[in-house]
Design a protein around this motif. Sequence first.
Motif, PDB file in Angstrom:
ATOM      1  N   CYS A   1       0.847  -1.189   0.000  1.00 27.59           N
ATOM      2  CA  CYS A   1       0.000   0.000   0.000  1.00 27.59           C
ATOM      3  C   CYS A   1       0.884   1.240   0.000  1.00 27.59           C
ATOM      4  O   CYS A   1       1.735   1.411   0.872  1.00 27.59           O
TER       5      CYS A   1
ATOM      6  N   SER B   1      -0.544   4.518  -0.599  1.00 30.70           N
ATOM      7  CA  SER B   1      -1.369   5.721  -0.509  1.00 30.70           C
ATOM      8  C   SER B   1      -0.782   6.673   0.529  1.00 30.70           C
ATOM      9  O   SER B   1      -0.004   6.267   1.400  1.00 30.70           O
TER      10      SER B   1
ATOM     11  N   THR C   1      -8.010   3.153   2.419  1.00 31.52           N
ATOM     12  CA  THR C   1      -6.865   2.653   1.654  1.00 31.52           C
ATOM     13  C   THR C   1      -5.937   1.774   2.480  1.00 31.52           C
ATOM     14  O   THR C   1      -4.991   1.211   1.939  1.00 31.52           O
TER      15      THR C   1
END
Length: 783
Positions: free
Chosen positions: A115, A117, A626
């Motif tokens: 991830c 983000s 997210t």
Amino acid sequence: MSESQIELEPQRSVQPSLQQEPDRCLQLPPLFELPLHIGDPLQVLQQNQLQPMLQLQQLSEPHIEQLQQIPVWIKHKRRIILLLALSLCAAVLGLLYYIHYNLYTEDNKQPVTPCLSPACRRASAQLSTSIDPFTQPCDYFLFTCGSDTLSQDGGSRQRGQGIPGHPQNQMEKSASPERTRQNEEKVQRWQGKDKTLNRKTVLLQYLREILETNEMLNSSAVQKTKGFYSSCLDTSSLETAGTEPFLTLVQKLGGWAVSGKWTRTDFNSTLSLLMRDYATFPFFNLYVGKDPNEIGHKTTKRYIQIDQPDLLIPIEWNSKTQKSKAKTETLRPFLASCQRYLAMLGAPPSSSMIHVGLFISLSSELAVAASPLHYRLEKGQLHQRMTIKELQEQAPAIDWLRCLQATFHPLSLSEDDHVLLHNLPYLVQMSRIIIKWQNKHELSMSGPLHTYMVLNLLHTMMPAMDSRFSDTWRNVSVALGNTDREAPRWKHCVLETERGFGSVLTRLLSESTAQREASLDELNWTDQKTHQLVMEKVHSLTPRLQTSKEISREAELDLIFSEVTVSTHSFFSNYVQLLSLWQKRRSKLLTEPSEPADILSVTPVLLGDDILFPMGMFIPPLFHPTYPRAMNYGATGFLIAKDIVHLLLPEIFSSSETVRAVGECVWAHYLTVTERAGRSSASSLSAAQQQEVWLQYFALQVALQAYDQSLQQRPGDSSLSGLSHAHLFLTSFSQINCDADPYWEFMPLKPSFLITVICAKSDLCPTSLQCSIAPQEHSVQTC
């Protein structure tokens, strides 16, 4: 944003990603065996783009005989309520899944690893400064929920600091010196911070970030809200202004006898003005609420409620005489504080002592008439219904209709309207005291009643005055034995901003969290063997998020706050407007059919047939769309499960053998670890502690099962900081310290210690826990 109706139906499994999965499907530890036979697993049917989050394991019939010897109907009652709680846990964790995927990844169904983000990068940075519970758990798990420090002796029940230097078991030697050094540095940094990652603190910090952003703003209401918050932070302007703003305010009230300039204003005129414009209630308290005797009738009507005031003078209750009195040992510091207030306000030293003496004398008389809540509850003095006219006859010193009309303007009130009283004997005696003091002609020029009201106004305005006043009041608080640390200024300013601009903050929070409305109206629960009551109850309690119906639109907010003028450098004038806004907000409660959403709420509440989940539950660092699912389930999933069981099972299992067994099993693990760490602990738990340990252990397993179920139905999850799914889930859970809910005092250990219990006999954990039960101890029970 309009509210949408969403039908729910099963969704096909998504094909796994071509990328190699970081770790295999989670191998869950056995769920502690409930002494119930549920039959077929519970399933959520009729779902539209919503994966079922949780399927409870079928529990075998032999476990029924573990139940206590209790009547059959009680057994069924407990089964029914447990089924209800588990069903709602499944529904709400489904809501969490809905937010995570359907609301964020509608056009992107493939997992992303890792991830990257912005929210994930911030979370990764935060994890890098946190202690890894799997590399040095002895400094992380052995805390208890209580206060701010933790001494090395076993007698303290306090929160916060680690125990550097305590004896470790020999398994600690396996950690590399470099890893040990890094974690020791993190322990030292962590000890210097606010360690309590409870939800209210997280929410206030998140609102602070919103208020301190420098984005271009089109909404005038938002500009005023942020301007108010900014002026609150500007303490230098408060120090520069000194006492002049307050003395100017006193002149608007006709002055006061302390300064020698008083126009001898009418008592009830001054009182109604203080109540209307400055939210100051010197002789009694006012608030708005429902009559509990009408709650069963599902009425939305609210009443003006009148209670005894929050007296400034410290008082104590004498259980023998059944009377309150001024607290003798604190009279001296209280007297000194009053003298200092008058000196700072420019009162002549020659007369200030007279006015202080009269103020304390009047306060002491009012204190005698006050009584604590438990006494009034015992005497049936709460929620006494009476018309305003009848109250006027009982307590004639106050012009009740005039004062209430001023306070709740522009609402129309009549003497036939009912109010609810919470201490009628106090109100009657208060009226007699006021009349007596009004008839003391020798004191007519001293204006003791007027001075009493002005000093109460001073206390109201103290947050907007220079630090000398708050420091003086803090000294009195310390003399009373209050050792709480002063909250940081930013937190105080966030709370004050919410008092007047709560609807604007609600709007900002809804935009920043990027949540859409979720209405789960078509939930059907299948378990044909369950009593019809379960079906009715489950259908009647629908989990939902706060929707746009509770959130004002931008144009509406601009209109509501159009008459508010926020000054950049005068927090005092801004605070005066805040008090007026707060009073108007209180007045609206009398006419609105439903209470406005509480932006500071962080736990679900029952509202009629709904369980409302506030937006404050779904904010970083506890939740973000997210984030990897492992993070969201490990933190927010656990908290949701815990909240629901608390909400629906209050003390229902207090006599259950399973609760005792599981609670004592977890405690046995804790005792084993603390003995290895050279500490001593209580040998047994109270019934309330057993229940809380069981409940939180159960909630963790519910969240873990829900996450495993989501991986089975939607394979693939992103990663963070290179951690495996299980490691990230448990690390996210370990960030939750003693949550400041009403049950925290019953939790005898830090929730993250439950990781050691789960990992004691499971290959779920990424490494062997150094503070867990040693592998050679095969006799240790699995909880």
